[in-house]
Motif scaffolding. Structure first.
Motif, PDB file in Angstrom:
ATOM      1  N   HIS A  77      -0.973  -0.825   9.851  1.00  0.00           N
ATOM      2  CA  HIS A  77      -0.002  -1.911   9.696  1.00  0.00           C
ATOM      3  C   HIS A  77       0.994  -1.622   8.571  1.00  0.00           C
ATOM      4  CE1 HIS A  77      -1.748  -4.853  12.462  1.00  0.00           C
ATOM      5  NE2 HIS A  77      -2.945  -4.555  11.973  1.00  0.00           N
ATOM      6  N   TYR A  78       0.566  -0.822   7.603  1.00  0.00           N
ATOM      7  CA  TYR A  78       1.381  -0.575   6.420  1.00  0.00           C
ATOM      8  C   TYR A  78       2.063   0.794   6.449  1.00  0.00           C
ATOM      9  CZ  TYR A  78      -1.963  -4.195   5.062  1.00  0.00           C
ATOM     10  OH  TYR A  78      -2.755  -5.316   5.044  1.00  0.00           O
ATOM     11  N   GLY A  79       1.820   1.569   7.498  1.00  0.00           N
ATOM     12  CA  GLY A  79       2.412   2.895   7.570  1.00  0.00           C
ATOM     13  C   GLY A  79       1.874   3.862   6.544  1.00  0.00           C
ATOM     14  N   VAL A  80       0.588   3.694   6.174  1.00  0.00           N
ATOM     15  CA  VAL A  80      -0.027   4.515   5.126  1.00  0.00           C
ATOM     16  C   VAL A  80      -1.283   5.179   5.687  1.00  0.00           C
ATOM     17  CG1 VAL A  80      -1.238   4.453   2.905  1.00  0.00           C
ATOM     18  CG2 VAL A  80       0.852   3.118   3.230  1.00  0.00           C
ATOM     19  N   THR A  81      -1.454   6.447   5.365  1.00  0.00           N
ATOM     20  CA  THR A  81      -2.690   7.154   5.699  1.00  0.00           C
ATOM     21  C   THR A  81      -3.442   7.430   4.410  1.00  0.00           C
ATOM     22  OG1 THR A  81      -1.718   8.215   7.645  1.00  0.00           O
ATOM     23  CG2 THR A  81      -3.718   9.208   6.738  1.00  0.00           C
ATOM     24  N   PHE A  96       0.816  -1.217   0.000  1.00  0.00           N
ATOM     25  CA  PHE A  96       0.000   0.000   0.000  1.00  0.00           C
ATOM     26  C   PHE A  96       0.851   1.270   0.000  1.00  0.00           C
ATOM     27  CE2 PHE A  96      -3.474  -2.808   1.682  1.00  0.00           C
ATOM     28  CZ  PHE A  96      -4.321  -2.632   0.598  1.00  0.00           C
ATOM     29  N   ARG A  97       2.049   1.201   0.537  1.00  0.00           N
ATOM     30  CA  ARG A  97       2.927   2.367   0.446  1.00  0.00           C
ATOM     31  C   ARG A  97       3.269   2.666  -1.001  1.00  0.00           C
ATOM     32  NH1 ARG A  97       7.747   3.922  -0.517  1.00  0.00           N
ATOM     33  NH2 ARG A  97       8.455   1.803  -0.963  1.00  0.00           N
ATOM     34  N   GLN A  98       3.564   1.612  -1.773  1.00  0.00           N
ATOM     35  CA  GLN A  98       3.870   1.811  -3.188  1.00  0.00           C
ATOM     36  C   GLN A  98       2.620   2.236  -3.976  1.00  0.00           C
ATOM     37  OE1 GLN A  98       6.800  -0.989  -5.023  1.00  0.00           O
ATOM     38  NE2 GLN A  98       6.522  -2.155  -3.126  1.00  0.00           N
ATOM     39  N   VAL A  99       1.454   1.715  -3.592  1.00  0.00           N
ATOM     40  CA  VAL A  99       0.204   2.156  -4.211  1.00  0.00           C
ATOM     41  C   VAL A  99       0.030   3.651  -4.011  1.00  0.00           C
ATOM     42  CG1 VAL A  99      -2.320   2.096  -3.962  1.00  0.00           C
ATOM     43  CG2 VAL A  99      -1.027  -0.043  -4.122  1.00  0.00           C
ATOM     44  N   LYS A 100       0.242   4.127  -2.796  1.00  0.00           N
ATOM     45  CA  LYS A 100       0.029   5.542  -2.485  1.00  0.00           C
ATOM     46  C   LYS A 100       0.988   6.426  -3.283  1.00  0.00           C
ATOM     47  CE  LYS A 100      -2.237   8.484   0.270  1.00  0.00           C
ATOM     48  NZ  LYS A 100      -1.900   9.768  -0.326  1.00  0.00           N
ATOM     49  N   GLY A 125      -2.380  12.331  -9.007  1.00  0.00           N
ATOM     50  CA  GLY A 125      -3.436  13.089  -8.354  1.00  0.00           C
ATOM     51  C   GLY A 125      -4.675  12.280  -8.051  1.00  0.00           C
ATOM     52  N   VAL A 126      -4.503  10.986  -7.850  1.00  0.00           N
ATOM     53  CA  VAL A 126      -5.618  10.078  -7.567  1.00  0.00           C
ATOM     54  C   VAL A 126      -5.683   9.835  -6.060  1.00  0.00           C
ATOM     55  CG1 VAL A 126      -6.534   7.757  -7.941  1.00  0.00           C
ATOM     56  CG2 VAL A 126      -5.434   8.993  -9.833  1.00  0.00           C
ATOM     57  N   LEU A 127      -6.880   9.909  -5.494  1.00  0.00           N
ATOM     58  CA  LEU A 127      -7.055   9.719  -4.055  1.00  0.00           C
ATOM     59  C   LEU A 127      -7.087   8.238  -3.692  1.00  0.00           C
ATOM     60  CD1 LEU A 127      -9.815  12.397  -3.290  1.00  0.00           C
ATOM     61  CD2 LEU A 127      -7.324  12.655  -3.209  1.00  0.00           C
ATOM     62  N   LEU A 128      -6.732   7.945  -2.444  1.00  0.00           N
ATOM     63  CA  LEU A 128      -6.814   6.582  -1.919  1.00  0.00           C
ATOM     64  C   LEU A 128      -7.916   6.539  -0.862  1.00  0.00           C
ATOM     65  CD1 LEU A 128      -5.738   3.666  -1.639  1.00  0.00           C
ATOM     66  CD2 LEU A 128      -4.150   4.530   0.113  1.00  0.00           C
ATOM     67  N   ILE A 129      -8.895   5.655  -1.070  1.00  0.00           N
ATOM     68  CA  ILE A 129      -9.965   5.422  -0.109  1.00  0.00           C
ATOM     69  C   ILE A 129      -9.711   4.095   0.584  1.00  0.00           C
ATOM     70  CG2 ILE A 129     -12.439   5.066   0.221  1.00  0.00           C
ATOM     71  CD1 ILE A 129     -12.879   6.640  -2.400  1.00  0.00           C
ATOM     72  N   ALA A 130      -9.610   4.124   1.904  1.00  0.00           N
ATOM     73  CA  ALA A 130      -9.446   2.901   2.691  1.00  0.00           C
ATOM     74  C   ALA A 130     -10.797   2.499   3.262  1.00  0.00           C
ATOM     75  CB  ALA A 130      -8.442   3.109   3.814  1.00  0.00           C
ATOM     76  N   ASP A 131     -11.296   1.370   2.827  1.00  0.00           N
ATOM     77  CA  ASP A 131     -12.541   0.803   3.329  1.00  0.00           C
ATOM     78  C   ASP A 131     -12.205   0.021   4.598  1.00  0.00           C
ATOM     79  OD1 ASP A 131     -14.684  -0.832   3.919  1.00  0.00           O
ATOM     80  OD2 ASP A 131     -15.137  -1.343   1.846  1.00  0.00           O
ATOM     81  N   GLU A 132     -12.392   0.661   5.750  1.00  0.00           N
ATOM     82  CA  GLU A 132     -12.069   0.054   7.046  1.00  0.00           C
ATOM     83  C   GLU A 132     -13.329  -0.452   7.749  1.00  0.00           C
ATOM     84  OE1 GLU A 132      -9.151  -0.312   8.763  1.00  0.00           O
ATOM     85  OE2 GLU A 132      -7.684   1.116   7.924  1.00  0.00           O
ATOM     86  N   ILE A 133     -14.339  -0.788   6.967  1.00  0.00           N
ATOM     87  CA  ILE A 133     -15.625  -1.152   7.559  1.00  0.00           C
ATOM     88  C   ILE A 133     -15.526  -2.443   8.364  1.00  0.00           C
ATOM     89  CG2 ILE A 133     -17.958  -1.907   6.943  1.00  0.00           C
ATOM     90  CD1 ILE A 133     -17.712   0.307   4.676  1.00  0.00           C
ATOM     91  N   GLN A 134     -14.810  -3.441   7.861  1.00  0.00           N
ATOM     92  CA  GLN A 134     -14.593  -4.663   8.640  1.00  0.00           C
ATOM     93  C   GLN A 134     -13.365  -4.564   9.528  1.00  0.00           C
ATOM     94  OE1 GLN A 134     -15.063  -8.730   7.400  1.00  0.00           O
ATOM     95  NE2 GLN A 134     -16.104  -8.148   5.514  1.00  0.00           N
TER      96      GLN A 134
END
Length: 433
Positions: free
Chosen positions: A260-264, A226-230, A237-246
């Motif tokens: 866990h991945y050091g990503v916000t 996920f760090r590399q994804v970000k 200029g694409v946003l990252l949405i984290a679905d933390e529902i579960q």
């Protein structure tokens, strides 16, 4: 509680068949009728006790009918049950303030809604409003909801019911393939993401991901994924949405699994455990991004006083009982036990995945259908022995362990002992049938 207050499960099942839609199903051939809950236990109409290792799919993280929470729900219910956001009420603003304290990074603006689907729908809308773009990227085998747009970004075929889904969604391989290492699978996924961004990045508003794919089979990617994804998303200029529902509110051993991945992420959606069974959900973002959602909007029930007061009690309980730390410790015990069972029954358990108290054990079979049938038999046997376990995965052959975070070591050891005996019965043949 007197059992005669409840009609029999056969009558309940008959009413269900008569009045529910046919899409509503349950896991069991002989499903218990649950009538009461207390912390990690639920009870059927005959008084039989079941230890809950599913928590309503990660919902009752603080336990069923937890008196520390329900007492505050009842108090608010008796004081002010409902109003709308056109009036000032303290519980909702107090909850928004408390969420800012536990959310990572600069996430501090919150929009309250009722369900995870609605939270993800709002997050996707916010991304479009902020970027002025329409498209989305999603991972194969992800699950994000049952509204039209959230179903459009859902990559699990069984949950894509609508034939007329949004076409502005690109799916890339998830960072998991059974025949590859996590690093190799992550590399393939990142290569696909980069190709999509190079071709369509100027049309993409956001990428939506689950930090751990729950219904996809408890899939947790390589630590650096996920760090590399970000990094790639920010380049376009694409946003990252984290679905933390579960995954949110302590289940994985951290308050939010992305930690866990050091990503916000730029936007986080949350629901389930936040209300411990009372409907409350939200999506949160930064001050800057929140400015883009500025046209008049409201949610009739989102952030109502009862839900907000309940969620405040939940956050207090999570903090006071140190539930993320508890989930990390007990998760290690549960995972070690599942790995030991995998060693003992390699023909039955093929993989153990996940972290904290969000774990999955994938079961094997000569075919996909046989693996799914095996899973159903194990669930039925565990239920008969007094343990409720979930199932998920692309082939519906992954045992899902998502108990209330107040589960005990004794509960875990007892469940593992019963699961051992159930798997031993299955292993008596030349392999699971």
């Amino acid at each position: 509680m007197k059992t005669e207050l409840f009609i029999g499960r056969t009558q309940v099942e008959a009413k269900r068949q008569q009045y529910f839609y046919p899409c509503t199903q349950h896991f069991y051939r002989n499903s218990p009728q649950l009538v009461r809950g207390s912390m990690q236990y639920v009870y059927d109409e005959l008084g039989k006790e079941y230890t809950d290792f599913f928590a309503g799919v990660s919902v009752v993280a603080c336990g069923h009918c937890n008196p520390a929470i329900t007492s505050r729900t009842i108090a608010q219910l008796q004081q002010l049950q409902h109003t709308t956001t056109v009036y000032l009420t303290q519980p909702a603003v107090d909850l928004a303030e408390r969420l800012e304290e536990v959310l990572p990074g600069d996430l501090r603006r919150t929009f309250f809604v009722n369900s995870g689907s609605e939270a993800n729908e709002g997050a996707l809308l916010l991304a479009r409003m902020h970027t002025g773009r329409k498209g989305f990227i999603a991972l194969e085998s992800g699950l994000h909801g049952r509204t039209n747009l959230t179903m459009s970004v859902t990559g699990l075929p069984m949950w894509r019911t609508d034939k007329y889904l949004d076409k502005d969604v690109v799916f890339i391989p998830r960072p998991y393939q059974e025949d590859l290492s996590l690093e190799e699978a992550a590399s393939l996924s990142l290569e696909s993401l980069e190709r999509v961004l190079e071709e369509k990045g100027h049309t993409i508003a956001a990428m939506i991901v689950e930090p751990i794919q729950g219904n996809g089979g408890m899939i947790m990617p390589a630590p650096d994924y996920f760090r590399q994804v970000k990094v790639l998303l920010e380049r376009y200029g694409v946003l990252l949405i984290a679905d933390e529902i579960q995954t949110g509110f302590g289940r994985t051993g951290r308050m939010f699994a992305m930690e866990h991945y050091g990503v916000t992420a730029d936007i986080v959606s949350m629901a389930k455990a936040l209300g411990n069974g009372v409907p409350v959900a939200a999506f949160a973002t930064t001050d800057e991004i929140a400015l883009s959602l500025n046209r008049p909007s409201a949610s009739t029930f989102g952030g109502n006083p009862v839900s907000a007061a309940t969620a405040l009690a939940v956050l207090d309980y999570i903090r006071d009982q140190q539930l993320p730390e508890r989930a990390a410790q007990l998760g290690e015990r549960l995972k070690a036990g599942l790995l030991e069972l995998q060693q003992r029954y390699p023909a039955v358990i093929s993989h153990v995945r996940g972290t904290g108290l969000m774990l999955g054990a994938e079961l094997s079979g000569a075919s996909a259908d046989q693996a799914a049938q095996l899973t159903d038999r194990v669930l039925e046997a565990m239920k008969d022995h007094g343990y409720l376990i979930g199932k998920n995965g692309i082939g519906r052959n992954v045992l899902a362990f998502q108990p209330p975070l107040i589960i005990t070591e004794a509960d875990i050891d007892g469940m593992l002992g019963v699961l051992d005996s159930v798997l031993a019965e299955e292993d008596k043949t030349d392999g699971p049938l």
